[in-house]
Design a protein around this motif. Sequence first.
Motif, PDB file in Angstrom:
ATOM      1  N   LEU A 124     -67.058 -92.011  24.152  1.00 40.79           N
ATOM      2  CA  LEU A 124     -67.589 -93.145  23.405  1.00 40.79           C
ATOM      3  C   LEU A 124     -66.585 -93.647  22.376  1.00 40.79           C
ATOM      4  CD1 LEU A 124     -70.017 -94.983  22.660  1.00 40.79           C
ATOM      5  CD2 LEU A 124     -70.735 -93.196  21.053  1.00 40.79           C
ATOM      6  N   VAL A 128     -65.044 -97.361  22.717  1.00 40.48           N
ATOM      7  CA  VAL A 128     -65.393 -98.364  21.700  1.00 40.48           C
ATOM      8  C   VAL A 128     -64.134 -98.856  20.984  1.00 40.48           C
ATOM      9  CG1 VAL A 128     -66.564 -98.703  19.480  1.00 40.48           C
ATOM     10  CG2 VAL A 128     -67.753 -97.570  21.367  1.00 40.48           C
ATOM     11  N   VAL A 164     -70.478-107.690  21.736  1.00 45.77           N
ATOM     12  CA  VAL A 164     -71.174-106.397  21.738  1.00 45.77           C
ATOM     13  C   VAL A 164     -71.399-105.917  23.159  1.00 45.77           C
ATOM     14  CG1 VAL A 164     -73.305-105.213  21.102  1.00 45.77           C
ATOM     15  CG2 VAL A 164     -72.295-106.867  19.528  1.00 45.77           C
ATOM     16  N   GLY A 165     -71.791-106.841  24.030  1.00 46.85           N
ATOM     17  CA  GLY A 165     -72.010-106.482  25.429  1.00 46.85           C
ATOM     18  C   GLY A 165     -70.751-105.962  26.086  1.00 46.85           C
ATOM     19  N   LEU A 168     -70.077-102.348  25.001  1.00 45.17           N
ATOM     20  CA  LEU A 168     -70.984-101.450  25.721  1.00 45.17           C
ATOM     21  C   LEU A 168     -70.551-101.302  27.177  1.00 45.17           C
ATOM     22  CD1 LEU A 168     -74.446-102.619  24.318  1.00 45.17           C
ATOM     23  CD2 LEU A 168     -73.190-100.536  23.734  1.00 45.17           C
ATOM     24  N   PHE A 169     -70.141-102.420  27.770  1.00 41.57           N
ATOM     25  CA  PHE A 169     -69.662-102.403  29.152  1.00 41.57           C
ATOM     26  C   PHE A 169     -68.395-101.563  29.262  1.00 41.57           C
ATOM     27  CE2 PHE A 169     -67.151-104.625  32.554  1.00 41.57           C
ATOM     28  CZ  PHE A 169     -67.923-104.218  33.623  1.00 41.57           C
ATOM     29  N   CYS A 170     -67.564-101.657  28.256  1.00 45.32           N
ATOM     30  CA  CYS A 170     -66.337-100.859  28.211  1.00 45.32           C
ATOM     31  C   CYS A 170     -66.667 -99.374  28.223  1.00 45.32           C
ATOM     32  CB  CYS A 170     -65.541-101.228  26.953  1.00 45.32           C
ATOM     33  SG  CYS A 170     -63.984-100.342  26.779  1.00 45.32           S
ATOM     34  N   TYR A 171     -67.643 -98.969  27.437  1.00 52.02           N
ATOM     35  CA  TYR A 171     -68.050 -97.564  27.424  1.00 52.02           C
ATOM     36  C   TYR A 171     -68.584 -97.141  28.788  1.00 52.02           C
ATOM     37  CZ  TYR A 171     -70.898 -93.433  26.765  1.00 52.02           C
ATOM     38  OH  TYR A 171     -71.451 -92.197  26.914  1.00 52.02           O
ATOM     39  N   LEU A 172     -69.380 -98.019  29.408  1.00 53.06           N
ATOM     40  CA  LEU A 172     -69.935 -97.709  30.730  1.00 53.06           C
ATOM     41  C   LEU A 172     -68.817 -97.486  31.742  1.00 53.06           C
ATOM     42  CD1 LEU A 172     -72.330 -97.524  32.705  1.00 53.06           C
ATOM     43  CD2 LEU A 172     -72.171-100.001  32.988  1.00 53.06           C
TER      44      LEU A 172
END
Length: 359
Positions: A124, A128, A164-165, A168-172
């Motif tokens: 994470l 992030v 922000v999306g 989050l997509f990067c973490y996924l």
Amino acid sequence: MRLILIAAGVALVVSILLTPYLISLFSRQGFGQEIRQEGPASHQSKRGTPTMGGVAIVAALWAGYFGAHGVGAFLHADGPSASALLVLGLTTVLAVVGFLDDFIKIRKQRNLGLNKTSKLVGQLVAAVAFGILALRFRDADGLTPATTQLSFARDIATLSLGGVGFVLFCYLLVSAWSNAVNLTDGLDGLAAGSMAMVLASYVLVSFWQYRNDCTAAASAGCYQVRDPLDLAVLSAAAVGGCIGFLWWNAAPAKIFMGDTGSLALGGMLAGLSMVTRTELLLIVLGALFVMEAVSVVVQVAVFRTSRRRVFRMAPFHHHFELAGWAETTVIIRFWLLAAVSCALGVALFYSEWLAAIGD
């Protein structure tokens, strides 16, 4: 092109020479691999094989990339770019997470290292930081290393994730790809050989984007990607590192890459897909890793709901071993699958460019 060849050559030499030193060092320190008791019986003979060989790959990556730029300084080439440094940073942080995981396994003499929470936190933090920074560095043309649009071979304007999306997509992506490569790293040379092919595909993709860069000529089908040539250099260094390591990791393996290598290389794929605008294309290029991860998800989901197993064992390369295939047979056939998926992915990338210039 010269920098690409230099990066690959330097990384290859460093990896192929450093790995036997690590084999000797880790053997003396007792840094041997623990093997799952529930795994194939033939794997029990591998217990004690040195692990954490991913150190050699990451070291070769650094040496190849900065070695190429050291030579490039004399050729008056551009220096390191924000895009490549971000991917290199992401790869290195995940290598540290993997190293800690491997080290704990060795010290506690078990096949479980960091707990799930610790590993996810490490992924994470890396993801992030990468996601935020990738949207901030702008070059003279206003391009950032990544964009908030979802991409196939270039940004899909109608699919915007927002700031922000995107993070989050990067973490996924980072979590998914690092774990997928980690799951694939279960047979001698399987992950290293397959990674070399996918990374070689990214050398082609990045170099093609460089040759058709919108900042150089606003022609039909050009790519608005920041630092494509430098990404090709970084990818080439990774290819050299993987091939040099594979020399010692091929069956019968004298060393394993461990989570140090698999988490780092999986994260590198995720990073490259974002900065080259090819997140969806990577699903095709890395189809072998996708299938390995999906086999685990399917096995767990079906077993929890019906108490039945779809595969004899997951990841599904073990399924074929338990079906009677020799380990080397599984490895070579899976390498062929990786080669086919890479060829298909590059072909799709090129066909998209042909379609773009035809519009």
